[in-house]
Design a protein around this motif. Structure first.
Motif, PDB file in Angstrom:
ATOM      1  N   VAL A   1      21.891  11.762  70.648  1.00 21.21           N
ATOM      2  CA  VAL A   1      21.378  11.817  69.270  1.00 21.21           C
ATOM      3  C   VAL A   1      21.655  10.491  68.556  1.00 21.21           C
ATOM      4  O   VAL A   1      20.779   9.945  67.859  1.00 21.21           O
ATOM      5  CB  VAL A   1      22.020  12.995  68.508  1.00 21.21           C
ATOM      6  N   ASP A   2      22.868   9.950  68.711  1.00 20.74           N
ATOM      7  CA  ASP A   2      23.191   8.650  68.117  1.00 20.74           C
ATOM      8  C   ASP A   2      22.271   7.553  68.648  1.00 20.74           C
ATOM      9  O   ASP A   2      21.819   6.675  67.891  1.00 20.74           O
ATOM     10  CB  ASP A   2      24.643   8.280  68.420  1.00 20.74           C
ATOM     11  N   LYS A   3      22.004   7.594  69.921  1.00 22.34           N
ATOM     12  CA  LYS A   3      21.183   6.564  70.549  1.00 22.34           C
ATOM     13  C   LYS A   3      19.759   6.547  69.997  1.00 22.34           C
ATOM     14  O   LYS A   3      19.142   5.484  69.865  1.00 22.34           O
ATOM     15  CB  LYS A   3      21.168   6.797  72.061  1.00 22.34           C
ATOM     16  N   ARG A   4      19.246   7.730  69.646  1.00 24.20           N
ATOM     17  CA  ARG A   4      17.872   7.805  69.162  1.00 24.20           C
ATOM     18  C   ARG A   4      17.768   7.750  67.637  1.00 24.20           C
ATOM     19  O   ARG A   4      16.771   7.265  67.101  1.00 24.20           O
ATOM     20  CB  ARG A   4      17.220   9.101  69.664  1.00 24.20           C
ATOM     21  N   LEU A   5      18.803   8.259  66.961  1.00 22.19           N
ATOM     22  CA  LEU A   5      18.720   8.336  65.504  1.00 22.19           C
ATOM     23  C   LEU A   5      19.120   7.038  64.819  1.00 22.19           C
ATOM     24  O   LEU A   5      18.545   6.674  63.774  1.00 22.19           O
ATOM     25  CB  LEU A   5      19.593   9.488  65.007  1.00 22.19           C
ATOM     26  N   MET A   6      20.083   6.310  65.373  1.00 25.20           N
ATOM     27  CA  MET A   6      20.554   5.087  64.733  1.00 25.20           C
ATOM     28  C   MET A   6      19.453   4.032  64.576  1.00 25.20           C
ATOM     29  O   MET A   6      19.321   3.427  63.502  1.00 25.20           O
ATOM     30  CB  MET A   6      21.741   4.513  65.504  1.00 25.20           C
TER      31      MET A   6
END
Length: 462
Positions: free
Chosen positions: A100-105
């Motif tokens: 999620v961090d990889k795609r949302l950031m």
């Protein structure tokens, strides 16, 4: 001359730059130089020997009090169960949070470049999504499994005695009384059937009565464990939210306690252990879940009895490497054979095909070479781990032994590098050897030398 030196320094810095960015300990660090330990420098060799002997004596007396020590450890584990559950849940949910961090950031950086709390928002969304996903999976599994499991277990208790009687009757019809072997087999089957029926009527009912008498205690224990899991879920959210800070604190403590070369090695082994354990455990859970679902679909299509019960048994036992499929398939096959011998044969064929698919296609695709162990060492680690720690040892024995195997291989390679010998295992075949002065003789040279001697001997004979 100075320009050449400057270019050399630039190239070295360019080579070191990726390593600096990724962390010195990500790849295997260089072993520290052999120096006299701090204890020997301060106290001398005799004091160091004394301290070693004292440590051995302390360990001996500790082993003599192993019951008291295990009791204290058990009390600590019981008190720390919510934290242990929280760490385990955080470890399993961490891949979802990272994705999620990889795609949302990148999305937040692009849409809200001036927003100062992008990291906190992204992490909060990742933790929320992972916990919702976990709860949804658990609720869905319970809704699907509990009614089916109850129905399968009820049918098993009600129908197994009559099914065994029918099985014995069919077996008697197949065997003639004139055959001694047939009479012996019939007597054995009768004894086994009577024993199982008596066990189900007496011991099993007594166990159920004991269970019902201790129902209050059981309910309290179950509620306590559920409460520990719920608290652990909250703990896991805090762990996931502050995992970078915890990682930096552990790294700081490691550099404070150890000298730099040892600290880098400890950090490297920690990362390697995380790769082995994470890749194996998470991959095995996914693999076993897929196998359980495929087993349920296949048994439903074949219209076999105890579909959900057998699928759960096969899926859960598949977590155990190598022996797991057999542990789950054998009792399931016997259960289905009692209900319908023809279906039992179909189940055996189906489960063999399913395990071949898992072992040759699905398992390698998901797990890959996460442990780096051969089949022999996998069996060895399962047997030793299972013998020492039971079912948890059978599951965790493989990744634990894989870490030990990696450490031993790393130490051996370091010793060989110091002796300027090759570290590749294939270099030590039957034709290669090391001279008395430490020179390694390659297999190709040795073969050519042997062929030359043979040709010389043939020409001399002629």
């Amino acid at each position: 001359m100075e320009d050449e030196k400057e270019e050399t320094r630039t190239e070295e810095n360019r080579e070191e730059e990726p390593r600096r960015r990724s962390g010195y300990y990500i790849n295997q660090p260089v072993f520290g130089k052999n120096r006299t330990s701090w204890v020997k420098q301060q106290f001398g060799r005799s004091i160091a020997i004394f301290l070693a002997v004292a440590a051995c004596i302390f360990l001996y007396f500790l082993l003599l009090r192993v019951d008291q020590v295990s009791g204290i450890v058990g009390m600590f584990i019981a008190a720390a169960k919510p934290v242990i559950y929280g760490l385990a849940i955080a470890y399993l949910l961490n891949p979802i949070v990272k994705n999620v961090d990889k795609r949302l950031m990148p999305f937040l950086d692009k849409r809200f470049p001036n927003f100062k709390k992008k990291e906190q928002l992204s992490r909060s969304v990742g933790i929320f999504v992972s916990i919702v996903f976990l709860l949804a999976v658990v609720v869905a599994l319970l809704n699907m499994m509990i009614p089916e499991l109850y129905r399968s277990i009820r049918d098993m208790i009600l129908n197994v005695p009559s099914q065994m009687n029918n099985f014995v009757s069919v077996f008697r019809e197949m065997n003639t009384h004139d055959s001694t072997l047939g009479q012996m087999a019939e007597a054995i089957m009768t004894e086994v059937t009577d024993f199982l029926q008596n066990w189900m009527r007496t011991d099993l009912m007594a166990r159920i009565n004991d269970l019902m008498s201790g129902f209050t205690v059981g309910v309290i224990n179950v509620l306590t464990e559920i409460m520990n899991v719920l608290i652990g879920l909250i703990v896991s959210a805090y762990v996931l939210f502050s995992k970078e800070k915890f990682s930096r604190q552990c790294k700081k403590i490691t550099y404070a306690l150890f000298k730099p070369s040892s600290a880098n090695m400890v950090l490297h082994l920690t990362i390697k252990s995380n790769e082995i354990f994470g890749g194996f455990i998470i991959g095995k859970i996914i693999d076993s879940a897929i196998i359980g679902v495929l087993c349920f679909i296949g048994l439903s299509i074949l219209d076999m009895p105890y579909t959900m019960l057998v699928s759960v048994v096969v899926g859960v036992t598949n977590v155990i490497p190598f022996f797991g499929p057999y542990i789950g398939a054998i009792p399931s096959a016997i259960l289905i054979l009692l209900a319908d011998p023809r279906m039992g044969i179909y189940f055996i064929i189906f489960i063999i095909a399913l395990q071949q698919f898992d072992g040759n296609v699905l398992g390698p695709k998901i797990l890959g070479d996460s442990t780096g162990l051969s089949a022999f060492w996998v069996v060895f680690s399962i047997l030793i781990g299972g013998g020492l720690f039971g079912v948890p040892g059978m599951i965790l024995g493989v990744p634990t032994f894989a870490v030990i195997y990696y450490i031993v291989g790393m130490l051996i390679d370091n010793k060989l590098e110091k002796k300027k010998l090759p570290t590749d295992t294939d270099s030590y075949d039957e034709f290669s050897y090391v001279e008395a002065d430490g020179t390694y003789v390659r297999a190709e040279k040795n073969i050519l030398r042997e062929e030359g001697k043979k040709k010389h001997a043939d020409s001399s004979t002629k």
